[in-house]
Design a protein around this motif. Structure first.
Motif, PDB file in Angstrom:
ATOM      1  N   LEU A  93     -76.254  19.533 -25.759  1.00 50.65           N
ATOM      2  CA  LEU A  93     -76.766  19.568 -27.230  1.00 50.65           C
ATOM      3  C   LEU A  93     -75.557  19.363 -28.262  1.00 50.65           C
ATOM      4  O   LEU A  93     -75.453  18.392 -29.038  1.00 50.65           O
ATOM      5  CB  LEU A  93     -77.524  20.763 -27.803  1.00 50.65           C
ATOM      6  N   GLN A  94     -74.598  19.993 -27.983  1.00 53.34           N
ATOM      7  CA  GLN A  94     -73.342  20.254 -28.886  1.00 53.34           C
ATOM      8  C   GLN A  94     -72.562  18.846 -28.614  1.00 53.34           C
ATOM      9  O   GLN A  94     -71.890  18.034 -29.536  1.00 53.34           O
ATOM     10  CB  GLN A  94     -72.567  21.140 -28.568  1.00 53.34           C
ATOM     11  N   ALA A  95     -72.585  18.217 -27.276  1.00 52.56           N
ATOM     12  CA  ALA A  95     -71.938  16.924 -26.996  1.00 52.56           C
ATOM     13  C   ALA A  95     -72.488  15.650 -27.474  1.00 52.56           C
ATOM     14  O   ALA A  95     -72.265  14.675 -27.425  1.00 52.56           O
ATOM     15  CB  ALA A  95     -71.618  16.946 -25.553  1.00 52.56           C
ATOM     16  N   GLY A  96     -73.831  15.793 -27.852  1.00 50.28           N
ATOM     17  CA  GLY A  96     -74.530  14.813 -28.709  1.00 50.28           C
ATOM     18  C   GLY A  96     -75.301  13.921 -27.279  1.00 50.28           C
ATOM     19  O   GLY A  96     -75.786  12.687 -27.680  1.00 50.28           O
ATOM     20  N   TYR A  97     -75.511  14.554 -26.231  1.00 53.70           N
ATOM     21  CA  TYR A  97     -76.446  14.051 -25.291  1.00 53.70           C
ATOM     22  C   TYR A  97     -77.847  13.615 -25.779  1.00 53.70           C
ATOM     23  O   TYR A  97     -78.335  14.441 -26.754  1.00 53.70           O
ATOM     24  CB  TYR A  97     -76.514  14.632 -23.936  1.00 53.70           C
ATOM     25  N   GLY A  98     -78.548  12.571 -25.176  1.00 54.65           N
ATOM     26  CA  GLY A  98     -79.902  12.456 -25.301  1.00 54.65           C
ATOM     27  C   GLY A  98     -80.618  13.687 -25.055  1.00 54.65           C
ATOM     28  O   GLY A  98     -80.768  13.932 -23.724  1.00 54.65           O
ATOM     29  N   ALA A  99     -81.371  14.237 -25.817  1.00 54.36           N
ATOM     30  CA  ALA A  99     -82.150  15.699 -25.236  1.00 54.36           C
ATOM     31  C   ALA A  99     -83.654  15.531 -25.845  1.00 54.36           C
ATOM     32  O   ALA A  99     -83.617  15.348 -27.090  1.00 54.36           O
ATOM     33  CB  ALA A  99     -81.271  16.846 -25.766  1.00 54.36           C
ATOM     34  N   TRP A 100     -84.607  15.667 -25.067  1.00 52.84           N
ATOM     35  CA  TRP A 100     -86.157  15.408 -25.764  1.00 52.84           C
ATOM     36  C   TRP A 100     -86.805  16.799 -24.799  1.00 52.84           C
ATOM     37  O   TRP A 100     -86.549  16.943 -23.945  1.00 52.84           O
ATOM     38  CB  TRP A 100     -86.539  14.298 -25.338  1.00 52.84           C
ATOM     39  N   VAL A 101     -87.769  17.025 -25.517  1.00 47.90           N
ATOM     40  CA  VAL A 101     -88.869  17.919 -25.126  1.00 47.90           C
ATOM     41  C   VAL A 101     -90.417  17.266 -25.245  1.00 47.90           C
ATOM     42  O   VAL A 101     -90.652  16.457 -26.255  1.00 47.90           O
ATOM     43  CB  VAL A 101     -88.804  19.268 -25.642  1.00 47.90           C
ATOM     44  N   ALA A 102     -91.162  17.385 -24.230  1.00 45.26           N
ATOM     45  CA  ALA A 102     -92.428  17.022 -24.425  1.00 45.26           C
ATOM     46  C   ALA A 102     -93.449  18.171 -24.693  1.00 45.26           C
ATOM     47  O   ALA A 102     -93.230  19.237 -24.080  1.00 45.26           O
ATOM     48  CB  ALA A 102     -93.014  16.227 -23.179  1.00 45.26           C
ATOM     49  N   CYS A 103     -94.197  17.944 -25.681  1.00 43.33           N
ATOM     50  CA  CYS A 103     -94.898  19.275 -26.279  1.00 43.33           C
ATOM     51  C   CYS A 103     -96.244  18.975 -26.271  1.00 43.33           C
ATOM     52  O   CYS A 103     -96.568  17.805 -26.814  1.00 43.33           O
ATOM     53  CB  CYS A 103     -94.273  19.842 -27.768  1.00 43.33           C
TER      54      CYS A 103
END
Length: 433
Positions: A314-324
């Motif tokens: 997250l700190q490195a700015g990667y694409g990160a997503w959650v499905a809710c």
């Protein structure tokens, strides 16, 4: 102390400006508007200068600048935000972003008589068969004037197919106060664009009152911005940003050829009888999601990522997503964007949510992000022993590109190879508003 606030609203075809002045305790409003598509950029600043002249003040007398932040047309939102930021930087002023759908509720909240206490369900035309939807409850206290002074957000702005508004309302309205008898007032210009929405007033378990096909205007933005400024809710100009509910207008032909379809941000309401309480939504992963993400990762992986791994990503700015669904995390996805390709690092779906399309939605989000970064392919590694994962990716267009020897640990002082899979993607074409 006298105060003067400038408000800009360009989220629709209407280009509006307002100056709200409070001098010796008396409020005065000057407004101007022009209705034309594609002329906001050239008309807004001249309208500002003319209205300030009519109000009898100069720019240096302004106390703050408010703007309608959306959702709405991409170009219009950028124009209002950009002008507000530019003027605020030059004058050393704070900026007050105001939700454009809230401005519609506020317009309807001015002198609504017997319906004044009704929940406002705002439906604005988003084109392509879709609506921007939000819900607000007026907070009325004894002694309030006819104009509602405060609102509680019951539903943040979302994008829906126009045909999904009725089932969405049935699924969600009961949670607002648990009393179907509380009236809901339907307001917004989608009532003109999609006349079938008027049928909501005669069906379902909730009392729905037909309202007016209103659009946001600069006066409502000015009044809301002034109160927010008084409450200390203004932000520095560099923190002002439009509210984009739809990130892309449509998929390109090449994107569709590679398996992407429909509108990227339109969330389908679950079909009747499916047993799901609400649709799955994809949102950006934050540190607040990590507890739930870690539980899923540990449930499905023999060698799971650690909290430190996720935090670093997250700190490195990667694409990160959650499905809710219903605020419960069902799955997660991480991707790194290299100069030549997107590297899919992880997709993890909770065991009780598998085989429901959650993984496919997360994969599509990764592919969309890759295309938005103008990348030509998505790469990933998978264990050759993981037949379920291989089938998942093969059915979605991935092909074996190579082998990485002794890549994965097995827990038996041995290592397992990794198969490198690749999916070719098309290029993004320019989006037009």
């Amino acid at each position: 102390m006298d105060s003067h606030l400038l408000a800009l609203e360009t989220s629709s075809s209407r280009c509006g400006v307002a100056v709200l002045s409070v001098v010796q305790g008396r409020l005065k409003l000057c407004t101007a508007a022009h209705d034309a598509v594609g002329e906001h950029a050239e008309r807004l600043l001249p309208m500002v200068d003319q209205l300030l002249l009519e109000a009898g003040i100069v720019r240096d007398q302004l106390s703050a600048i408010g703007f309608g932040q959306g959702p709405g047309g991409f170009t219009g939102l950028r124009v209002a935000c950009g002008v507000a930021q530019g003027m605020a930087y030059a004058l050393g002023l704070p900026v007050v972003p105001v939700g454009s759908l809230l401005a519609v509720a506020a317009r309807d909240g001015m002198g609504s008589g017997a319906d004044r206490g009704a929940i406002r369900l705002i439906v604005q035309d988003a084109r392509m068969g879709e609506v921007y939807l939000a819900a607000y409850r007026p907070l009325i206290t004894p002694g309030d004037s006819e104009e509602t002074s405060a609102w509680e957000e019951l539903q943040a702005p979302i994008l829906l197919n126009a045909g999904d508004v009725a089932p969405w309302l049935d699924q969600h309205a009961g949670s607002w106060d648990g009393q179907p008898s509380v009236p809901i007032r339907l307001v917004g210009d989608a009532l003109d664009a999609y006349p079938q929405l008027a049928a909501l007033a005669s069906c379902g378990t909730h009392k729905v009152l037909p309202g007016q096909p209103l659009r946001p205007d600069a006066e409502a933005v000015a009044r809301l911005a002034y109160r927010a400024w008084q409450r200390g809710e203004a932000v520095p100009p560099e923190q002002a940003a439009p509210l984009y509910v739809r990130d892309k207008v449509a998929y390109t032909t090449l994107e569709r050829e590679h398996g992407l379809g429909g509108n990227p941000k339109a969330q389908q309401v679950a079909a009747a009888g499916s047993g799901r309480s609400s649709p799955v939504s994809i949102c950006t992963m934050t540190a607040e999601h990590l507890d739930e993400v870690l539980k899923i990762e540990r449930a499905v992986q023999s060698f799971p990522w650690t909290r430190g791994n996720f935090s670093d990503a997250l700190q490195a700015g990667y694409g990160a997503w959650v499905a809710c669904r219903d605020n419960i995390v069902l799955g997660a996805c991480l991707a790194m964007f290299a100069p030549d390709a997107a590297h899919l690092l992880l997709i993890a779906v909770s065991p009780d949510a598998q085989r429901q399309g959650v993984g496919a939605q997360l994969l599509q989000q990764c592919e969309r992000a890759a295309l938005e970064h103008s990348l030509k392919a998505v790469l990933l590694e998978v264990r050759p022993s993981n037949g379920k994962a291989l089938d998942f990716y093969r059915h979605r267009g991935f092909e074996r590109l190579g082998v990485r020897k002794n890549y994965y640990p097995t827990g038996r002082d041995e290592r397992e190879d990794a198969w490198v899979l690749e999916k070719k993607l098309g290029h993004i074409e320019a989006n037009h508003d």
